[in-house]
Design a protein around this motif. Structure first.
Motif, PDB file in Angstrom:
ATOM      1  N   ALA A  13       0.844  -1.208   0.000  1.00  9.73           N
ATOM      2  CA  ALA A  13       0.000   0.000   0.000  1.00  9.73           C
ATOM      3  C   ALA A  13       0.877   1.256   0.000  1.00  9.73           C
ATOM      4  O   ALA A  13       0.596   2.215  -0.732  1.00  9.73           O
ATOM      5  N   HIS A  14       1.933   1.254   0.789  1.00  5.41           N
ATOM      6  CA  HIS A  14       2.851   2.400   0.831  1.00  5.41           C
ATOM      7  C   HIS A  14       3.535   2.581  -0.531  1.00  5.41           C
ATOM      8  O   HIS A  14       3.638   3.698  -1.035  1.00  5.41           O
ATOM      9  N   HIS A  15       3.970   1.479  -1.111  1.00  9.00           N
ATOM     10  CA  HIS A  15       4.641   1.513  -2.421  1.00  9.00           C
ATOM     11  C   HIS A  15       3.701   2.080  -3.490  1.00  9.00           C
ATOM     12  O   HIS A  15       4.081   2.947  -4.267  1.00  9.00           O
ATOM     13  N   GLU A  16       2.469   1.606  -3.520  1.00 12.37           N
ATOM     14  CA  GLU A  16       1.509   2.073  -4.526  1.00 12.37           C
ATOM     15  C   GLU A  16       1.176   3.548  -4.337  1.00 12.37           C
ATOM     16  O   GLU A  16       0.983   4.269  -5.305  1.00 12.37           O
ATOM     17  N   ARG A  17       1.117   3.994  -3.094  1.00  9.75           N
ATOM     18  CA  ARG A  17       0.786   5.402  -2.833  1.00  9.75           C
ATOM     19  C   ARG A  17       1.916   6.336  -3.255  1.00  9.75           C
ATOM     20  O   ARG A  17       1.676   7.404  -3.805  1.00  9.75           O
ATOM     21  N   HIS A  18       3.152   5.930  -2.998  1.00 11.09           N
ATOM     22  CA  HIS A  18       4.271   6.830  -3.240  1.00 11.09           C
ATOM     23  C   HIS A  18       5.048   6.547  -4.517  1.00 11.09           C
ATOM     24  O   HIS A  18       5.549   7.476  -5.136  1.00 11.09           O
ATOM     25  N   ILE A  19       5.149   5.305  -4.905  1.00 14.96           N
ATOM     26  CA  ILE A  19       5.887   4.942  -6.119  1.00 14.96           C
ATOM     27  C   ILE A  19       4.927   4.880  -7.303  1.00 14.96           C
ATOM     28  O   ILE A  19       5.312   5.060  -8.438  1.00 14.96           O
ATOM     29  N   LYS A  20       3.680   4.639  -7.016  1.00  9.81           N
ATOM     30  CA  LYS A  20       2.620   4.470  -8.018  1.00  9.81           C
ATOM     31  C   LYS A  20       2.766   3.099  -8.671  1.00  9.81           C
ATOM     32  O   LYS A  20       3.696   2.363  -8.416  1.00  9.81           O
ATOM     33  N   VAL A  21       1.792   2.750  -9.469  1.00 10.34           N
ATOM     34  CA  VAL A  21       1.829   1.486 -10.193  1.00 10.34           C
ATOM     35  C   VAL A  21       1.990   1.780 -11.676  1.00 10.34           C
ATOM     36  O   VAL A  21       1.857   2.912 -12.108  1.00 10.34           O
ATOM     37  N   GLY A  22       2.265   0.763 -12.414  1.00  9.03           N
ATOM     38  CA  GLY A  22       2.488   0.934 -13.844  1.00  9.03           C
ATOM     39  C   GLY A  22       3.956   0.980 -14.157  1.00  9.03           C
ATOM     40  O   GLY A  22       4.792   1.269 -13.289  1.00  9.03           O
ATOM     41  N   ASP A  23       4.279   0.673 -15.378  1.00  3.84           N
ATOM     42  CA  ASP A  23       5.667   0.671 -15.817  1.00  3.84           C
ATOM     43  C   ASP A  23       6.118   2.080 -16.164  1.00  3.84           C
ATOM     44  O   ASP A  23       5.310   2.978 -16.393  1.00  3.84           O
ATOM     45  N   TYR A  24       7.422   2.256 -16.222  1.00  2.00           N
ATOM     46  CA  TYR A  24       8.025   3.563 -16.485  1.00  2.00           C
ATOM     47  C   TYR A  24       8.336   3.695 -17.975  1.00  2.00           C
ATOM     48  O   TYR A  24       8.898   2.788 -18.581  1.00  2.00           O
ATOM     49  N   ALA A  30       5.148   6.641 -23.719  1.00  2.00           N
ATOM     50  CA  ALA A  30       3.858   6.689 -23.035  1.00  2.00           C
ATOM     51  C   ALA A  30       2.796   7.275 -23.969  1.00  2.00           C
ATOM     52  O   ALA A  30       1.656   6.786 -24.017  1.00  2.00           O
ATOM     53  N   ALA A  31       3.163   8.305 -24.732  1.00  3.58           N
ATOM     54  CA  ALA A  31       2.214   8.925 -25.666  1.00  3.58           C
ATOM     55  C   ALA A  31       1.745   7.917 -26.719  1.00  3.58           C
ATOM     56  O   ALA A  31       0.560   7.893 -27.074  1.00  3.58           O
ATOM     57  N   LYS A  32       2.660   7.079 -27.208  1.00  2.00           N
ATOM     58  CA  LYS A  32       2.270   6.038 -28.177  1.00  2.00           C
ATOM     59  C   LYS A  32       1.233   5.095 -27.575  1.00  2.00           C
ATOM     60  O   LYS A  32       0.243   4.747 -28.226  1.00  2.00           O
ATOM     61  N   LEU A  33       1.466   4.701 -26.322  1.00  2.00           N
ATOM     62  CA  LEU A  33       0.513   3.810 -25.657  1.00  2.00           C
ATOM     63  C   LEU A  33      -0.839   4.490 -25.465  1.00  2.00           C
ATOM     64  O   LEU A  33      -1.883   3.884 -25.687  1.00  2.00           O
ATOM     65  N   ILE A  34      -0.800   5.731 -25.050  1.00  2.00           N
ATOM     66  CA  ILE A  34      -2.041   6.477 -24.807  1.00  2.00           C
ATOM     67  C   ILE A  34      -2.828   6.633 -26.099  1.00  2.00           C
ATOM     68  O   ILE A  34      -4.049   6.437 -26.125  1.00  2.00           O
ATOM     69  N   MET A  35      -2.146   6.954 -27.169  1.00  2.00           N
ATOM     70  CA  MET A  35      -2.840   7.133 -28.455  1.00  2.00           C
ATOM     71  C   MET A  35      -3.448   5.817 -28.954  1.00  2.00           C
ATOM     72  O   MET A  35      -4.422   5.827 -29.698  1.00  2.00           O
TER      73      MET A  35
END
Length: 131
Positions: A13-24, A30-35
Motif C-alpha cells: 500500500a505504501h509503495h503504490e501510494r508513493h511509487i505508483k503502479v504501472g511501468d516507467y 507513453a504517448a504512443k501507448l495512450i494514443m
C-alpha cells in the motif's frame, strides 16, 4: 510483530501510494501507448496534457508544487489553488485522474528522461510483493 502477509500488505500500500503502479516510460513511449488506447480523443488529449505537464515540471513532486503555487504551466482543471483546502482538493483530483487514466492503464506518471537509451522500465512492485 507483524505477520508476513500483513507486513507485505502495508508495504505494498505504501509503495503504490508513493511509487505508483504501472511501468516507467519516456514521454514519447507513453504517448504512443495512450494514443493506442480505446478512449475518446478528448480524453487522450487530457491524459497527454497531464503527462506533458509532469514532464515539463521535471518530476511528479514538482508538478504537485506547481499546482500548489497555481503556476501558469498547470493544466486548467487543476488551477486555482489559493488555500490549503483548495490545494488538497485539486491535488486529490489530479491524483485520481492519474490513477484512473495512467496507472490503471499500466503507465507510471514518473517519466524516464526523454534522451534515455531505455524508453521502458518495468515496475518492480509485481516482483517485490508476491508471496
Amino acid at each position: 510483530m507483524f505477520k508476513e502477509d500483513i507486513a507485505l500488505a502495508v508495504l505494498k500500500a505504501h509503495h503504490e501510494r508513493h511509487i505508483k503502479v504501472g511501468d516507467y516510460y519516456t514521454y514519447d513511449e507513453a504517448a504512443k501507448l495512450i494514443m493506442g488506447m480505446k478512449k475518446q480523443r478528448r480524453t487522450k488529449e487530457k491524459v497527454l496534457e497531464v503527462l506533458r505537464f509532469i514532464e515539463v515540471s521535471s518530476s511528479f513532486f514538482n508538478a504537485l508544487q506547481a499546482i500548489k503555487n497555481d503556476a501558469e504551466s498547470v493544466p486548467k482543471p487543476y488551477r486555482g489553488a489559493n488555500s490549503k483546502v483548495s490545494f488538497d482538493i485539486l491535488k486529490d483530483k489530479f491524483n485520481e485522474f492519474i490513477r484512473e487514466h495512467l496507472c490503471k492503464s499500466g503507465i507510471n506518471p514518473i517519466l524516464l528522461p526523454g534522451d534515455s537509451d531505455t524508453p521502458f522500465l518495468p515496475n518492480t512492485s509485481a516482483k517485490l510483493f508476491t508471496v
